[in-house]
Write an enzyme that holds these catalytic residues in place. Structure first.
Site, mmCIF file in Angstrom:
data_model
loop_
_atom_site.group_PDB
_atom_site.id
_atom_site.type_symbol
_atom_site.label_atom_id
_atom_site.label_comp_id
_atom_site.label_asym_id
_atom_site.label_seq_id
_atom_site.Cartn_x
_atom_site.Cartn_y
_atom_site.Cartn_z
ATOM 1 N N ARG A 48 9.403 80.287 8.953
ATOM 2 C CA ARG A 48 10.141 79.036 9.026
ATOM 3 C C ARG A 48 9.519 78.024 8.095
ATOM 4 O O ARG A 48 8.302 77.850 8.059
ATOM 5 C CB ARG A 48 10.262 78.533 10.452
ATOM 6 C CG ARG A 48 8.994 78.209 11.153
ATOM 7 C CD ARG A 48 9.316 77.615 12.493
ATOM 8 N NE ARG A 48 8.097 77.168 13.123
ATOM 9 C CZ ARG A 48 8.075 76.342 14.137
ATOM 10 N NH1 ARG A 48 9.200 75.883 14.643
ATOM 11 N NH2 ARG A 48 6.936 75.976 14.670
ATOM 12 N N THR B 145 11.757 71.942 6.962
ATOM 13 C CA THR B 145 13.121 71.954 7.541
ATOM 14 C C THR B 145 13.182 72.693 8.869
ATOM 15 O O THR B 145 14.165 72.564 9.599
ATOM 16 C CB THR B 145 14.087 72.663 6.578
ATOM 17 O OG1 THR B 145 13.670 74.043 6.466
ATOM 18 C CG2 THR B 145 14.076 72.024 5.196
ATOM 19 N N ASP C 125 -1.483 82.311 13.828
ATOM 20 C CA ASP C 125 -2.840 81.835 13.505
ATOM 21 C C ASP C 125 -3.827 82.268 14.574
ATOM 22 O O ASP C 125 -4.958 82.659 14.266
ATOM 23 C CB ASP C 125 -2.860 80.311 13.389
ATOM 24 C CG ASP C 125 -2.290 79.838 12.057
ATOM 25 O OD1 ASP C 125 -2.201 80.653 11.124
ATOM 26 O OD2 ASP C 125 -1.928 78.655 11.970
HETATM 27 N N1 URA Z 1 5.612 79.302 16.588
HETATM 28 C C1 URA Z 1 4.370 79.302 17.106
HETATM 29 O O1 URA Z 1 3.546 80.132 16.735
HETATM 30 N N2 URA Z 1 4.060 78.409 18.053
HETATM 31 C C2 URA Z 1 4.932 77.483 18.504
HETATM 32 O O2 URA Z 1 4.592 76.694 19.383
HETATM 33 C C3 URA Z 1 6.224 77.484 17.948
HETATM 34 C C4 URA Z 1 6.536 78.405 16.995
#
Ligand code: URA
Length: 209
Positions: free
Chosen positions: A104, A108, A203
């Protein structure tokens, strides 16, 4: 909520709490994700059709239950989906695997597709799509659009955490696809993170922040 199953098994809830804690290390987070994904897999595959196979036990012949139909497909939305995928493959080692690369855009929050690889005959198989976080729903919706375009008809979506906003958008776009999650959290923040959530799943599992 219609079409949404919250997997409230005590072991799932316990492990999820440990994963949410900010001091949980990368190694522990990964291990917990692998463990929890086997439990989630157990629930998302509940109700699969069975047929019988004529076998012989050491004592006598019997018609024994066995999964009906073609092998399942687990479709991982990269990269965080891979964390769920591993535990699921521990439980269903013969499953076929699809990878869908969608990230993503941080500005945006819209999905950008960069990779798609899946078995040819998606139309004849149950496809279980995995992504730990159903946040805005944009990536999941895009992944389902792509799978349907490639012929998938029988799809389930499995995540660890969902935001109410994401569920609403997802169900509006794909009302035929049931959602399985371990928790529906409070809301999305202005950056598109699930609150209270667990932070950025990718992460945390790969130690990239
Ligand atoms: N993606 C994630 O890794 N954590 C979130 O809180 C939202 C999307």
């Amino acid at each position: 909520m219609d079409g949404v199953t919250v997997i409230d098994h005590p072991l799932v809830q316990h492990k999820l709490t440990l994963m949410r804690k900010k001091e949980t290390s990368t190694a522990s987070f990964r291990r917990l994700l692998r463990e929890i994904s086997t439990l989630l897999c157990y629930e998302v595959t509940r109700g699969l059709d069975l047929t019988t196979l004529a076998i012989e036990t050491p004592l006598e012949p019997m018609d024994a239950p066995i999964l009906e139909g073609k092998k399942l497909v687990f479709a991982s939305i990269l990269r965080a989906g891979n964390g769920l995928l591993e535990g699921m493959l521990d439980l269903v080692p013969a499953a076929r695997v699809a990878h869908i690369g969608v990230y993503r855009d941080h500005e945006t929050l819209m999905p950008v597709e960069y990779y798609f690889k899946a078995p040819e005959d998606l139309g004849n198989r149950l496809v279980i799509v995995v992504d730990p976080m159903l946040a805005t729903g944009n990536s999941a919706i895009a992944a389902m659009d792509k799978l349907k375009e490639r012929g998938a008809q029988n799809i389930r979506f499995l995540c660890l955490l969902a935001a109410p906003e994401g569920i609403e958008r997802f169900r509006a776009a794909h009302p035929d696809i049931p959602v399985f999650t371990a928790s529906i959290d409070s809301h999305l923040n202005e950056k598109g993170y699930i609150v209270p959530g667990l932070g950025d799943a990718g992460d945390r599992m790969y130690g990239t922040k």
